[in-house]
Design a protein around this motif. Structure first.
Motif, PDB file in Angstrom:
ATOM      1  N   HIS A 172      -3.001  -2.109   2.761  1.00 27.79           N
ATOM      2  CA  HIS A 172      -2.218  -3.469   2.843  1.00 27.79           C
ATOM      3  C   HIS A 172      -2.638  -4.439   2.023  1.00 27.79           C
ATOM      4  CE1 HIS A 172      -1.589  -2.132   7.288  1.00 27.79           C
ATOM      5  NE2 HIS A 172      -0.374  -1.288   6.413  1.00 27.79           N
ATOM      6  N   THR A 230       3.434  -8.675   3.792  1.00 29.15           N
ATOM      7  CA  THR A 230       2.525  -7.698   3.681  1.00 29.15           C
ATOM      8  C   THR A 230       3.140  -6.380   3.018  1.00 29.15           C
ATOM      9  OG1 THR A 230       1.661  -8.190   5.907  1.00 29.15           O
ATOM     10  CG2 THR A 230       1.137  -5.871   4.943  1.00 29.15           C
ATOM     11  N   ALA A 267       2.654  -2.518   2.141  1.00 27.96           N
ATOM     12  CA  ALA A 267       2.017  -1.567   2.578  1.00 27.96           C
ATOM     13  C   ALA A 267       2.259  -0.483   1.526  1.00 27.96           C
ATOM     14  CB  ALA A 267       2.496  -0.980   3.833  1.00 27.96           C
ATOM     15  N   ILE A 322       5.019  -5.007   9.910  1.00 27.81           N
ATOM     16  CA  ILE A 322       3.677  -4.659   9.933  1.00 27.81           C
ATOM     17  C   ILE A 322       2.957  -5.819  10.708  1.00 27.81           C
ATOM     18  CG2 ILE A 322       1.402  -4.182   8.695  1.00 27.81           C
ATOM     19  CD1 ILE A 322       3.231  -3.102   6.652  1.00 27.81           C
TER      20      ILE A 322
END
Length: 388
Positions: free
Chosen positions: A303, A365, A367, A386
């Protein structure tokens, strides 16, 4: 498949002609057999002996009516021949319909498909033709998309190169014509031209990198990477730059070493792009977070998050497209080449992984899902929010 009146008549006449020919053939056979028996006493006596020697049933009945059995066999044979001829003619009619449908599609009606529901191998032919047409249409659409993409690429590159080039030529023109009032003006014009030239070089470098990673069969230099160590190096590399923008960058270490097989240089390019974007567009935020964890079996999830401004939901599906920028203007100070995230996605694809993004008022975020072992390929899952 519906038959026309003409085709039904064709089948009927086929049956009538076949029956007439078979009747004539049967009559000829019967006449020839009777003539042979009547002119050959030995054959007639042999048939009589055979008929007396064949007994049927528990009552031992003699077989006298051999002519009836022969006629029944002839009729069965005739029925089979008539059925075969009619089926053969019907398949020819089906083939004509299929060819007619093909001509209709070939004349430009590419959205049309053969609608027949037939039986046996003929239905397989129809399905194969429809599948082939679908494949051709898909290939044509992909070709159009590629051509459109090339045109868009040329347009965007031309725009992004022309803007700094115009500034460079303008300021160099002022210097050439000595239209400056002091040494400070001269240095100012030179500095602006230099910065614009660096901007052009950055765009060209990014474009070269994008085209290189998009090529099929791009070689990867695979090595075993310690993700904890890589994140520490990233924090050290960007700490000063983030601090200048009022951001604190930190990495959360895993409880135990976390290794993957990947190209360290290309993977570093991915994180450089993501962290640079977080610094560039994270104004108003205070933190950049890096973390890694084990996902599904054989998968790690990394992340890269920041608490800066939220990315509009309508932009999330387009954010990885080349030259796409969330800002409405292509000339803002924060505007880069628009290739950074497209390059990142291409590199992750080369590794057999995928990248998702989520954004809300708390965190944005990215990922990154990567296979632990090189050569494995992960199935992309729908984008999910997330949690912080």
């Amino acid at each position: 498949m519906k038959l026309t009146g003409r085709e039904k008549t064709e089948l009927f006449l086929e049956g009538v002609v076949t029956v007439i020919l078979l009747l004539l053939l049967n009559l000829s056979v019967i006449i020839l057999i009777n003539q042979s028996i009547s002119t050959n006493p030995g054959l007639r006596d042999g048939i009589f002996i055979i008929k007396r020697s064949i007994l049927i049933g528990p009552d031992h009945m003699h077989l006298w009516s051999w002519e009836n059995i022969f006629i029944v066999l002839l009729l069965l044979f005739d029925g089979a021949v008539v059925y075969w001829r009619l089926i053969r003619r019907y398949h020819q009619i089906q083939l004509r319909h299929i060819i007619s449908e093909l001509h209709y599609i070939a004349n430009g009606h590419l959205n049309h498909r053969i609608p027949f529901k037939l039986s046996g191998n003929t239905q397989s032919v129809v399905e194969s033709i429809n599948a082939l047409v679908d494949s051709v249409i898909k290939s044509m659409d992909e070709e159009r998309a590629i051509e459109s993409s090339k045109d868009e690429l040329i347009t965007n590159v031309s725009h992004d190169l022309r803007t700094p080039l115009t500034s460079i030529l303008g300021y160099l023109g002022l210097i050439r014509d000595k239209q400056y009032h002091s040494q400070e003006d001269l240095l100012k014009y030179t500095e602006i031209a230099y910065l614009k030239a660096k901007q052009m070089k950055s765009l060209v470098d990014n474009l070269f990198e994008y085209t290189k990673v998009k090529q099929t069969g791009t070689p990867l230099s695979i090595s075993k990477i310690d993700l904890n160590q890589m994140m520490e190096q990233l924090v050290a590399s960007f700490e000063l730059e983030a601090d200048k923008s009022g951001l604190a960058i930190a990495a959360k270490e895993t409880d135990k070493p976390l290794y993957i097989e990947a190209d360290a240089e290309k993977l570093g390019r991915v994180f450089n792009n993501l962290i640079s974007n977080a610094i560039k567009y994270g104004k108003g935020g205070h933190h950049i977070y890096l973390s890694a964890a084990v996902g599904q079996p054989g998968e790690v999830v990394i992340h890269v998050a920041n608490d800066g401004p939220e990315i509009p939901q309508k932009s999330l599906d387009q954010i990885f497209e080349r030259f796409y920028r969330v800002e409405s203007s292509r000339n803002k100070d924060t505007g880069g080449s628009g290739l950074g995230l497209a390059i990142a996605q291409s590199i992750i694809d080369l590794h057999g992984g995928y990248i998702n993004v989520s954004s809300d008022e708390k965190l944005t975020t990215f990922a990154i899902h990567l296979p632990v072992q090189h050569g494995d390929k992960l199935s992309k899952k729908p984008r999910q929010k997330i949690a912080e």
